[in-house]
Motif scaffolding. Sequence first.
Motif, PDB file in Angstrom:
ATOM      1  N   GLY A   1       9.006   5.115  14.422  1.00 56.87           N
ATOM      2  CA  GLY A   1       9.204   6.514  14.017  1.00 56.87           C
ATOM      3  C   GLY A   1       8.630   6.770  12.631  1.00 56.87           C
ATOM      4  N   ALA A   2       7.979   5.747  12.049  1.00 54.27           N
ATOM      5  CA  ALA A   2       7.373   5.915  10.722  1.00 54.27           C
ATOM      6  C   ALA A   2       5.906   6.350  10.881  1.00 54.27           C
ATOM      7  N   VAL A   3       5.235   6.558   9.748  1.00 56.95           N
ATOM      8  CA  VAL A   3       3.883   7.134   9.761  1.00 56.95           C
ATOM      9  C   VAL A   3       2.886   6.103   9.235  1.00 56.95           C
ATOM     10  N   VAL A   4       1.859   5.798  10.015  1.00 59.32           N
ATOM     11  CA  VAL A   4       0.853   4.838   9.551  1.00 59.32           C
ATOM     12  C   VAL A   4      -0.213   5.601   8.755  1.00 59.32           C
ATOM     13  N   HIS A   5      -0.315   5.257   7.490  1.00 57.59           N
ATOM     14  CA  HIS A   5      -1.208   5.978   6.574  1.00 57.59           C
ATOM     15  C   HIS A   5      -2.380   5.065   6.209  1.00 57.59           C
ATOM     16  N   THR A   6      -3.539   5.349   6.770  1.00 59.13           N
ATOM     17  CA  THR A   6      -4.700   4.492   6.539  1.00 59.13           C
ATOM     18  C   THR A   6      -5.407   4.912   5.255  1.00 59.13           C
ATOM     19  N   LEU A   7      -5.595   3.941   4.338  1.00 60.73           N
ATOM     20  CA  LEU A   7      -6.266   4.236   3.064  1.00 60.73           C
ATOM     21  C   LEU A   7      -7.731   3.838   3.175  1.00 60.73           C
ATOM     22  N   ASN A   8      -8.583   4.685   2.622  1.00 59.74           N
ATOM     23  CA  ASN A   8     -10.022   4.409   2.660  1.00 59.74           C
ATOM     24  C   ASN A   8     -10.362   3.396   1.561  1.00 59.74           C
ATOM     25  N   ILE A   9     -10.842   2.226   1.980  1.00 64.05           N
ATOM     26  CA  ILE A   9     -11.073   1.134   1.019  1.00 64.05           C
ATOM     27  C   ILE A   9     -12.187   1.452   0.028  1.00 64.05           C
ATOM     28  N   ARG A  10     -12.991   2.488   0.337  1.00 62.94           N
ATOM     29  CA  ARG A  10     -14.147   2.765  -0.537  1.00 62.94           C
ATOM     30  C   ARG A  10     -13.831   3.767  -1.641  1.00 62.94           C
ATOM     31  N   LEU A  11     -12.603   4.278  -1.664  1.00 66.86           N
ATOM     32  CA  LEU A  11     -12.267   5.259  -2.705  1.00 66.86           C
ATOM     33  C   LEU A  11     -12.095   4.580  -4.064  1.00 66.86           C
ATOM     34  N   SER A  12     -12.178   5.377  -5.119  1.00 68.04           N
ATOM     35  CA  SER A  12     -11.988   4.832  -6.467  1.00 68.04           C
ATOM     36  C   SER A  12     -10.505   4.482  -6.661  1.00 68.04           C
ATOM     37  N   GLY A  13     -10.223   3.617  -7.636  1.00 68.52           N
ATOM     38  CA  GLY A  13      -8.842   3.257  -7.953  1.00 68.52           C
ATOM     39  C   GLY A  13      -8.021   4.491  -8.287  1.00 68.52           C
ATOM     40  N   GLU A  14      -8.654   5.439  -8.983  1.00 71.17           N
ATOM     41  CA  GLU A  14      -7.936   6.648  -9.395  1.00 71.17           C
ATOM     42  C   GLU A  14      -7.521   7.470  -8.165  1.00 71.17           C
TER      43      GLU A  14
ATOM     44  N   LEU B   1      -7.196   6.350  -5.083  1.00 70.07           N
ATOM     45  CA  LEU B   1      -6.211   5.610  -4.287  1.00 70.07           C
ATOM     46  C   LEU B   1      -4.819   5.728  -4.913  1.00 70.07           C
ATOM     47  N   ALA B   2      -4.748   5.634  -6.237  1.00 71.69           N
ATOM     48  CA  ALA B   2      -3.442   5.751  -6.912  1.00 71.69           C
ATOM     49  C   ALA B   2      -2.854   7.131  -6.631  1.00 71.69           C
ATOM     50  N   TYR B   3      -3.701   8.163  -6.733  1.00 75.70           N
ATOM     51  CA  TYR B   3      -3.227   9.524  -6.485  1.00 75.70           C
ATOM     52  C   TYR B   3      -2.705   9.655  -5.042  1.00 75.70           C
ATOM     53  N   ILE B   4      -3.495   9.124  -4.090  1.00 76.87           N
ATOM     54  CA  ILE B   4      -3.151   9.287  -2.667  1.00 76.87           C
ATOM     55  C   ILE B   4      -1.858   8.539  -2.325  1.00 76.87           C
TER      56      ILE B   4
ATOM     57  N   ILE C   1      -6.718  -3.465  -4.365  1.00 80.09           N
ATOM     58  CA  ILE C   1      -5.410  -2.945  -4.802  1.00 80.09           C
ATOM     59  C   ILE C   1      -5.194  -3.170  -6.301  1.00 80.09           C
ATOM     60  N   GLU C   2      -5.920  -4.143  -6.860  1.00 79.46           N
ATOM     61  CA  GLU C   2      -5.768  -4.341  -8.309  1.00 79.46           C
ATOM     62  C   GLU C   2      -6.241  -3.105  -9.076  1.00 79.46           C
ATOM     63  N   LYS C   3      -7.101  -2.285  -8.427  1.00 76.59           N
ATOM     64  CA  LYS C   3      -7.622  -1.077  -9.095  1.00 76.59           C
ATOM     65  C   LYS C   3      -6.546   0.004  -9.258  1.00 76.59           C
ATOM     66  N   PHE C   4      -5.446  -0.096  -8.470  1.00 71.87           N
ATOM     67  CA  PHE C   4      -4.465   0.993  -8.563  1.00 71.87           C
ATOM     68  C   PHE C   4      -3.006   0.524  -8.571  1.00 71.87           C
ATOM     69  N   ARG C   5      -2.786  -0.765  -8.341  1.00 67.96           N
ATOM     70  CA  ARG C   5      -1.425  -1.271  -8.171  1.00 67.96           C
ATOM     71  C   ARG C   5      -0.511  -0.925  -9.350  1.00 67.96           C
ATOM     72  N   ALA C   6      -1.057  -1.000 -10.552  1.00 65.25           N
ATOM     73  CA  ALA C   6      -0.230  -0.784 -11.740  1.00 65.25           C
ATOM     74  C   ALA C   6       0.259   0.665 -11.831  1.00 65.25           C
ATOM     75  N   ASN C   7      -0.447   1.575 -11.152  1.00 67.66           N
ATOM     76  CA  ASN C   7      -0.100   2.994 -11.297  1.00 67.66           C
ATOM     77  C   ASN C   7       0.716   3.572 -10.152  1.00 67.66           C
ATOM     78  N   VAL C   8       1.181   2.716  -9.233  1.00 67.00           N
ATOM     79  CA  VAL C   8       1.963   3.243  -8.108  1.00 67.00           C
ATOM     80  C   VAL C   8       3.242   2.430  -7.971  1.00 67.00           C
ATOM     81  N   SER C   9       4.217   3.007  -7.237  1.00 66.35           N
ATOM     82  CA  SER C   9       5.462   2.252  -7.092  1.00 66.35           C
ATOM     83  C   SER C   9       5.690   1.919  -5.627  1.00 66.35           C
TER      84      SER C   9
END
Length: 539
Positions: free
Chosen positions: A88-101, A103-106, A125-133
């Motif tokens: 019942g959850a939602v699978v959210h596919t992230l585009n691997i080619r996006l910038s870290g910024e 990806l963090a926003y999305i 993920i190292e490009k955005f990991r620090a900016n997301v929870s």
Amino acid sequence: MKGLMMEYDLTIPAILRRAESLFADKSIVSRLPDRSLHRYTYADLGRRARSLAVALKDLGVQPGDRVATLAWNHHQHLEAYFGVPLLGAVVHTLNIRLSGEDLAYIVANAGDKVLLVDETLLPVIEKFRANVSLERIVVMSSTARPREGMLDYETLMASSDASRFEPREPKENDAAAMCYSSGTTGRPKGVLYSHRAIALHSMASAMADTLAISEGDVVLPVVPMFHVNAWGLPYTCALVGAAQVLPGPYLDGESLLDLFARERVTFTAGVPTIWFGILAALDKAPDRWALRPGMRMVVGGSAAPRSLIERFDKHGLRVLHAWGMTETTPLGSVAFVRSSLVGASEDEVYTVRAKQGLPVAFVEVRARGENGLVPHDGVAMGELEVRGPWVAGSYFSAPDDQGRFTDDGWFKTGDIVSIDPLGYIEIKDRSKDLIKSGGEWISSVALENALMGHPAVAEAAVIAVPHPKWQERPLAVVMLREGQKATEEELLEFLRPSVARFWVPDAVVFTDAIPRNATGKFLKSALRDRYREHVPTRI
Ligand code: AMP
């Protein structure tokens, strides 16, 4: 009301039940990072999708939560396609080619709770990991290796038990999947796909005059599973029982041709850039790969030039041109040749096959010009508006952003098209890429397709540059094929017979690479910036 049909929700669990009960032994093949092939069946997929649902539930994922993926096309990603919605959850596919910024926003905007990531994509993920929870990061690989602060997918699956799965039938209008639009202007925006939209999209995709996918097909989606549900193919295949071949990270021409031949692929799909790579390999060594005769290939995401369709025909492979968007799940139209065109000249048939096609069943289209809806005469141009059961009705977490929706409930695509009397849509431009010269529109897409028909041209993008007299004039940016030569004058001469005089670009500049965005489309904003000072002189 008494006497009506029973209520039956159109859901992803229902698609999986059909695949497991009727097509349990049909194969799903994945190419792994070490290039070996992993094989299993729909029975295995079903069992592991349930194990994943149990494991995610144990991690605290609740119905409605978003579970992100950052992964290539392979069986574990496919398990998320089914296992996350089973819960019942939602699978959210992230585009691997996006910038870290981006990806963090999305990730923050979607409120993703858990991320399933390929081991080979950990640097992303190292490009955005620090900016997301994110609450949990689960690493997908074939070898269980402990990593600090992360869980291992196979260890999690080994300790989870599919028999503990408690079936929970989602409602058909619940969200099942999610993707963000490429957002070449402004921030990317989230689109939530309902179970119903995906189920109906799967049925419509399989129809004979859409993609005609059936049980006997062996389908290889080159289109990434992180781009609009791999155009819905994993769900369509499960519904009809078609075998699936997932290419992993190897998307170069030779690796794909090897997989097409080895697995006897009958149907494949991807963006034009991929097919140019395949053509180059095929042209070099046409007899090297024993491909299934008549293999069908859907080309979409950007315009398929007529020359591409013709060149594949010479190799016995049949291109089917399709149009769609993140906001349309994605399939909107397919250029099948209708029966009234049987017996038409080869030229007419190629012209039709190079258009974006006829709307798919239940997708309604219209085009709006400056003075209202335009006639379907194949000439008048307007912005394409669509509506249908798998067209977005609003954006996620931006319910007030109604700018892309009309008051009477249609979605404004931003594509400038003409529609001919037979109903074929032809894209002339993106509205933001239009070239307006002396008050007249010039189609950059038509110029690009014509240029790509020149034997020396690999890729061509046409942009507007400012002009003192005509406000804007077209400039062609061309990348030549390896080892080929052509001059500016030769290319302009090549164009002259096929386009109006004022359409002929003022200049051609040659480049080693045309910049592309994360979904493989020409990044014309970057080209416009680069060539802003290029003042044309020809007219
Ligand atoms: P996306 O949402 O990233 O898939 O991008 C959707 C956009 O890609 C459309 O609005 C079109 O501008 C473009 N597009 C998709 N398919 C085609 C096609 N067959 N020909 C031309 N443009 C296309």
